[in-house]
Write a protein that holds these residues in place. Structure first.
Motif, short mmCIF file in Angstrom:
data_model
loop_
_atom_site.label_atom_id
_atom_site.label_comp_id
_atom_site.label_asym_id
_atom_site.label_seq_id
_atom_site.Cartn_x
_atom_site.Cartn_y
_atom_site.Cartn_z
N ARG A 1 48.90 49.36 40.14
CA ARG A 1 48.49 48.01 39.75
C ARG A 1 46.97 48.05 39.74
N ALA A 2 46.36 47.10 39.06
CA ALA A 2 44.90 47.10 38.96
C ALA A 2 44.39 45.67 38.86
N ILE A 3 43.10 45.52 39.09
CA ILE A 3 42.44 44.24 38.85
C ILE A 3 41.22 44.51 37.99
N ALA A 4 40.96 43.58 37.09
CA ALA A 4 39.83 43.71 36.16
C ALA A 4 38.94 42.48 36.29
N THR A 5 37.63 42.72 36.35
CA THR A 5 36.66 41.64 36.49
C THR A 5 35.39 42.03 35.73
N LEU A 6 34.75 41.07 35.11
CA LEU A 6 33.40 41.30 34.61
C LEU A 6 32.45 40.97 35.76
N VAL A 7 31.52 41.88 36.04
CA VAL A 7 30.57 41.69 37.13
C VAL A 7 29.15 41.83 36.60
N GLU A 8 28.21 41.17 37.29
CA GLU A 8 26.81 41.28 36.89
C GLU A 8 26.33 42.70 37.06
N ARG A 9 25.65 43.19 36.07
CA ARG A 9 25.11 44.55 36.14
C ARG A 9 24.05 44.61 37.24
N GLY A 10 24.19 45.56 38.11
CA GLY A 10 23.20 45.74 39.16
C GLY A 10 23.64 45.23 40.52
N ASP A 11 24.27 44.05 40.59
CA ASP A 11 24.67 43.56 41.92
C ASP A 11 26.17 43.34 42.05
N GLU A 12 26.91 43.56 41.00
CA GLU A 12 28.38 43.49 40.99
C GLU A 12 28.94 42.14 41.42
N PRO B 1 30.76 38.77 40.65
CA PRO B 1 31.69 38.40 39.59
C PRO B 1 31.08 37.41 38.59
N VAL B 2 31.34 37.67 37.32
CA VAL B 2 30.95 36.78 36.23
C VAL B 2 32.18 36.02 35.74
N THR B 3 33.36 36.63 35.97
CA THR B 3 34.62 36.01 35.54
C THR B 3 35.59 35.98 36.72
N THR B 4 36.66 35.25 36.53
CA THR B 4 37.77 35.35 37.46
C THR B 4 38.38 36.74 37.31
N THR B 5 39.15 37.16 38.29
CA THR B 5 39.76 38.49 38.28
C THR B 5 41.14 38.41 37.63
N LEU B 6 41.40 39.38 36.75
CA LEU B 6 42.69 39.44 36.07
C LEU B 6 43.56 40.52 36.70
N PRO B 7 44.75 40.17 37.18
CA PRO B 7 45.64 41.19 37.73
C PRO B 7 46.37 41.93 36.61
N LEU C 1 48.31 55.28 28.24
CA LEU C 1 48.63 53.87 28.40
C LEU C 1 47.41 53.07 27.97
N ASN C 2 47.57 52.26 26.96
CA ASN C 2 46.47 51.41 26.47
C ASN C 2 46.79 49.96 26.79
N ILE C 3 45.84 49.29 27.44
CA ILE C 3 46.02 47.90 27.84
C ILE C 3 44.85 47.08 27.33
N ASP C 4 45.15 45.98 26.67
CA ASP C 4 44.11 45.05 26.23
C ASP C 4 43.89 44.02 27.33
N VAL C 5 42.62 43.76 27.63
CA VAL C 5 42.26 42.75 28.62
C VAL C 5 41.37 41.75 27.93
N ASP C 6 41.69 40.48 28.08
CA ASP C 6 40.91 39.42 27.44
C ASP C 6 40.39 38.46 28.52
N PHE C 7 39.09 38.23 28.48
CA PHE C 7 38.48 37.23 29.36
C PHE C 7 38.17 36.00 28.51
N PRO C 8 39.04 35.00 28.52
CA PRO C 8 38.77 33.79 27.73
C PRO C 8 37.55 33.07 28.27
#
Length: 97
Positions: free
Chosen positions: A54-65, A67-73, A85-92
């Motif tokens: 399982r994984a979590i995906a988040t956009l984070v600020e470059r340099g200090d990490e 979070p810029v977005t909520t985390t997607l499981p 395995l190719n997975i599309d991730v969308d941050f609305p």
């Protein structure tokens, strides 16, 4: 970013320094990989042995990490020998903090 693949849109939402895509992969409760890619790249590759993850995906600020977005499981990821395995991730736009 509402299904857009525009690197400029990534910068607009991410702030001055830009953002990185952070992907943390778990096998059970144990972290097995933590990878980063530039938000503008729209791609990341993680090599994993066959197993279930399982994984979590988040956009984070470059340099200090920060979070810029909520985390997607990302649940029930099954890696099979000899396959990709190719997975599309969308941050609305509503996921941005």
């Amino acid at each position: 970013m509402n299904r857009r693949s525009d690197p400029r849109a990534c910068a607009r939402f991410a702030g001055r320094e830009g953002a990185d895509f952070e992907l943390i992969v778990y096998r059970g409760s144990r972290e097995v990989a933590r990878e980063y890619a530039s938000c503008e790249d729209f791609s990341i590759t993680v090599d994993l042995p066959p197993d279930e993850y399982r994984a979590i995906a988040t956009l984070v600020e470059r340099g200090d990490e920060r979070p810029v977005t909520t985390t997607l499981p990302l649940e029930d990821l099954r890696i099979v020998r000899g396959a990709q395995l190719n997975i599309d991730v969308d941050f609305p736009s509503t996921s941005f903090l």
